[in-house]
Write a protein that holds these residues in place. Structure first.
Motif, mmCIF file in Angstrom:
data_model
loop_
_atom_site.group_PDB
_atom_site.id
_atom_site.type_symbol
_atom_site.label_atom_id
_atom_site.label_comp_id
_atom_site.label_asym_id
_atom_site.label_seq_id
_atom_site.Cartn_x
_atom_site.Cartn_y
_atom_site.Cartn_z
ATOM 1 N N LYS A 191 0.808 -1.226 0.000
ATOM 2 C CA LYS A 191 0.000 0.000 0.000
ATOM 3 C C LYS A 191 0.841 1.275 0.000
ATOM 4 O O LYS A 191 0.608 2.172 -0.811
ATOM 5 C CB LYS A 191 -0.972 -0.005 1.188
ATOM 6 C CG LYS A 191 -2.222 -0.834 0.964
ATOM 7 C CD LYS A 191 -3.030 -0.306 -0.221
ATOM 8 C CE LYS A 191 -4.198 -1.202 -0.549
ATOM 9 N NZ LYS A 191 -4.923 -0.754 -1.740
ATOM 10 N N GLU A 210 2.350 1.744 -3.366
ATOM 11 C CA GLU A 210 1.329 2.174 -4.330
ATOM 12 C C GLU A 210 1.101 3.681 -4.217
ATOM 13 O O GLU A 210 0.924 4.377 -5.223
ATOM 14 C CB GLU A 210 0.019 1.432 -4.074
ATOM 15 C CG GLU A 210 0.056 -0.043 -4.479
ATOM 16 C CD GLU A 210 -1.247 -0.747 -4.112
ATOM 17 O OE1 GLU A 210 -2.286 -0.082 -4.068
ATOM 18 O OE2 GLU A 210 -1.209 -1.966 -3.867
ATOM 19 N N LEU A 263 -6.409 6.989 -3.440
ATOM 20 C CA LEU A 263 -5.948 5.820 -4.190
ATOM 21 C C LEU A 263 -7.115 4.904 -4.540
ATOM 22 O O LEU A 263 -7.158 4.327 -5.642
ATOM 23 C CB LEU A 263 -4.901 5.063 -3.363
ATOM 24 C CG LEU A 263 -4.352 3.757 -3.974
ATOM 25 C CD1 LEU A 263 -3.590 4.053 -5.260
ATOM 26 C CD2 LEU A 263 -3.442 3.053 -2.969
ATOM 27 N N ASN A 264 -8.077 4.782 -3.637
ATOM 28 C CA ASN A 264 -9.227 3.914 -3.888
ATOM 29 C C ASN A 264 -10.135 4.443 -4.997
ATOM 30 O O ASN A 264 -10.936 3.681 -5.540
ATOM 31 C CB ASN A 264 -10.032 3.737 -2.595
ATOM 32 C CG ASN A 264 -9.278 2.932 -1.551
ATOM 33 O OD1 ASN A 264 -8.436 2.105 -1.888
ATOM 34 N ND2 ASN A 264 -9.553 3.175 -0.283
ATOM 35 N N THR A 265 -10.033 5.736 -5.306
ATOM 36 C CA THR A 265 -10.840 6.289 -6.392
ATOM 37 C C THR A 265 -10.227 6.031 -7.767
ATOM 38 O O THR A 265 -10.901 6.196 -8.780
ATOM 39 C CB THR A 265 -11.029 7.809 -6.209
ATOM 40 O OG1 THR A 265 -9.745 8.458 -6.277
ATOM 41 C CG2 THR A 265 -11.673 8.112 -4.863
ATOM 42 N N PRO A 277 -8.399 3.635 -10.816
ATOM 43 C CA PRO A 277 -8.672 2.271 -11.310
ATOM 44 C C PRO A 277 -7.954 1.224 -10.451
ATOM 45 O O PRO A 277 -6.790 1.383 -10.093
ATOM 46 C CB PRO A 277 -8.120 2.307 -12.740
ATOM 47 C CG PRO A 277 -8.225 3.729 -13.151
ATOM 48 C CD PRO A 277 -7.950 4.532 -11.904
ATOM 49 N N TRP A 278 -8.658 0.142 -10.130
ATOM 50 C CA TRP A 278 -8.145 -0.836 -9.176
ATOM 51 C C TRP A 278 -7.151 -1.812 -9.775
ATOM 52 O O TRP A 278 -6.338 -2.403 -9.055
ATOM 53 C CB TRP A 278 -9.306 -1.635 -8.586
ATOM 54 C CG TRP A 278 -10.040 -2.463 -9.606
ATOM 55 C CD1 TRP A 278 -11.077 -2.077 -10.399
ATOM 56 C CD2 TRP A 278 -9.759 -3.829 -9.974
ATOM 57 N NE1 TRP A 278 -11.474 -3.085 -11.232
ATOM 58 C CE2 TRP A 278 -10.677 -4.184 -10.992
ATOM 59 C CE3 TRP A 278 -8.834 -4.776 -9.554
ATOM 60 C CZ2 TRP A 278 -10.685 -5.439 -11.585
ATOM 61 C CZ3 TRP A 278 -8.843 -6.021 -10.138
ATOM 62 C CH2 TRP A 278 -9.768 -6.357 -11.136
ATOM 63 N N LEU A 279 -7.159 -1.989 -11.090
ATOM 64 C CA LEU A 279 -6.347 -3.040 -11.700
ATOM 65 C C LEU A 279 -4.846 -2.820 -11.500
ATOM 66 O O LEU A 279 -4.133 -3.763 -11.111
ATOM 67 C CB LEU A 279 -6.687 -3.157 -13.188
ATOM 68 C CG LEU A 279 -6.163 -4.422 -13.894
ATOM 69 C CD1 LEU A 279 -6.709 -5.670 -13.227
ATOM 70 C CD2 LEU A 279 -6.549 -4.388 -15.378
ATOM 71 N N SER A 287 -3.254 -1.219 -9.114
ATOM 72 C CA SER A 287 -2.955 -1.465 -7.696
ATOM 73 C C SER A 287 -3.011 -2.957 -7.379
ATOM 74 O O SER A 287 -2.202 -3.466 -6.595
ATOM 75 C CB SER A 287 -3.952 -0.709 -6.814
ATOM 76 O OG SER A 287 -3.832 0.679 -7.000
ATOM 77 N N PHE A 288 -3.959 -3.646 -8.000
ATOM 78 C CA PHE A 288 -4.104 -5.074 -7.740
ATOM 79 C C PHE A 288 -2.888 -5.848 -8.226
ATOM 80 O O PHE A 288 -2.410 -6.767 -7.538
ATOM 81 C CB PHE A 288 -5.369 -5.581 -8.431
ATOM 82 C CG PHE A 288 -5.626 -7.044 -8.219
ATOM 83 C CD1 PHE A 288 -5.967 -7.531 -6.965
ATOM 84 C CD2 PHE A 288 -5.519 -7.946 -9.267
ATOM 85 C CE1 PHE A 288 -6.202 -8.888 -6.755
ATOM 86 C CE2 PHE A 288 -5.752 -9.295 -9.074
ATOM 87 C CZ PHE A 288 -6.094 -9.767 -7.818
ATOM 88 N N ASN A 299 -7.678 7.056 0.577
ATOM 89 C CA ASN A 299 -9.005 7.245 -0.013
ATOM 90 C C ASN A 299 -8.897 7.696 -1.465
ATOM 91 O O ASN A 299 -9.682 7.266 -2.320
ATOM 92 C CB ASN A 299 -9.804 8.268 0.799
ATOM 93 C CG ASN A 299 -10.181 7.746 2.162
ATOM 94 O OD1 ASN A 299 -10.310 6.530 2.353
ATOM 95 N ND2 ASN A 299 -10.355 8.619 3.127
#
Length: 366
Positions: A111, A114, A259-261, A263-265, A267-268, A257
């Protein structure tokens, strides 16, 4: 030297590995290197995360070093406690809690990195949020000052309406006495007669009142405008005082917060990378065949286990034999007449002493 250091990082028994083959040593050196570099990544990640909190380089590095050492110790413990014993299923069950712990560590490490990797995108999101918060803050503060501002502006409008109404009255009186002089209204007589003079006096009186009203109302309006200026200054001051709070809205939670907005791919995939790094020593141990080191470690541990079990069993047998001997000794003693007579003699003497003591106490009481 470096190889020996990585072997120590793997948590393996160095004395046993010294007698093992070079390939076996290289395997554990590779596992130790993974553990070490995972701890280095944890140190970097935690230092950056803590820098966003404390905004101090030395504090961030200090706490980051402690966190890196903690992760290093956990990884080393996880790898060193996995034993190549039994079938693969037993080994997998043994490694499951360690895999869960490795998953948690991977999340904690990934995290902060990221946040650094997507720093520009996060800053853009935070900028938009700060701008929206600034506008909202100005509106909220304006709501506090709006009732007073509306009241002051209404007072100014009322004073100006008074002047306008008085001016209209004066203009009407002016037209009246002019029309009287021209003979177009009123008495319809040309000239400046008594009626003209009366109407002219009314106009002059109203005009004087208008001038006085303008003077008074202008002073009042000037005072109210001063209050409006002060009110605007107070508004600007409160906006200025609250703006640093909005400007400082870039802490760790705000960045997470933001970062959560995004695109998730991406970060995943970064998380999967660290998960693979964190679990690779465990998976390598599970998938690798049982090697020379494992056999020697098992032989050493089972030998110690056998000795310990043998000593425990010997102590149990020794205690059992002692109980039997003691039982037999006391059984034989209970049948000896000499011991019986001796204890009988002592018991008689004790009873006599008790009787004498009771007799003396009774004698004193009487």
């Amino acid at each position: 030297m470096l190889k020996q250091f990585f072997i120590i990082c793997s948590g393996a028994d160095t004395d046993i590995l010294k007698t093992a083959s070079i390939g076996e040593q290289n395997k554990y050196a590779g596992i130790g290197a993974t553990v070490f570099f995972t701890a280095v990544m944890a140190f970097i990640a935690s230092s950056y995360a803590l820098y966003t909190v404390f905004d101090n380089t030395y504090i961030s590095i200090g706490f980051g070093l402690v966190w890196g050492l903690l992760i290093f110790n956990l990884d080393r413990f996880i790898v060193s406690t996995i034993k190549k014993r039994g079938n693969f299923l037993n080994q997998l069950l043994q490694a499951t809690p360690r895999l869960i712990l490795a998953l948690i560590i991977a999340i904690v490490i990934s995290k902060p990195l990221e946040l650094k990797i997507f720093e520009k995108e996060i800053n853009q999101v935070l900028l938009i949020e700060k701008n929206a918060m600034t506008l909202q803050n100005q509106e909220d503060i304006a709501l506090q000052f709006s009732p007073k501002e509306i009241e002051l502006k209404q007072n100014i409008a009322t004073l100006q309406n008074e002047i306008t109404t008085k001016e209209a009255e004066v203009n009407t009186l002016y037209n009246t006495y002019i029309s009287e002089a021209e003979g177009t209204s009123g008495t319809n007589k040309l000239g400046k007669g008594p009626v003209y003079k009366e109407k002219r006096d009314k106009h002059d009186t109203a005009f004087a009142e208008l001038q006085q009203l303008k003077t008074d109302n202008k002073a009042k309006i000037s005072t109210i405008e001063g209050e409006l200026s002060q009110l605007n200054l107070d508004y600007q001051l409160q906006v200025t005082n609250t703006q640093p709070i909005i400007d400082g809205f870039d802490g760790l939670m705000a960045r997470l917060n933001a970062l959560n907005t995004l695109p998730w791919l991406p970060s995943f995939f970064i998380f999967l990378l660290f998960l693979a790094i964190e679990t690779s020593p465990i998976i390598a141990k599970l998938l690798s065949p049982k090697g020379e080191y494992d056999f020697k470690l098992e032989d050493q541990e089972t030998a110690i286990k056998t000795v310990v079990e043998q000593r425990v069993q010997e102590r149990k047998l020794s205690a059992k034999a002692d109980f039997k001997i003691n039982d037999k000794i006391y059984s034989d003693l209970s049948e000896e007449d000499e011991l019986y007579q001796y204890k009988r003699k002592k018991a008689r003497a004790l009873i006599q002493l008790q009787a004498d003591a009771f007799y003396k106490q009774q004698q004193k009481a009487l």
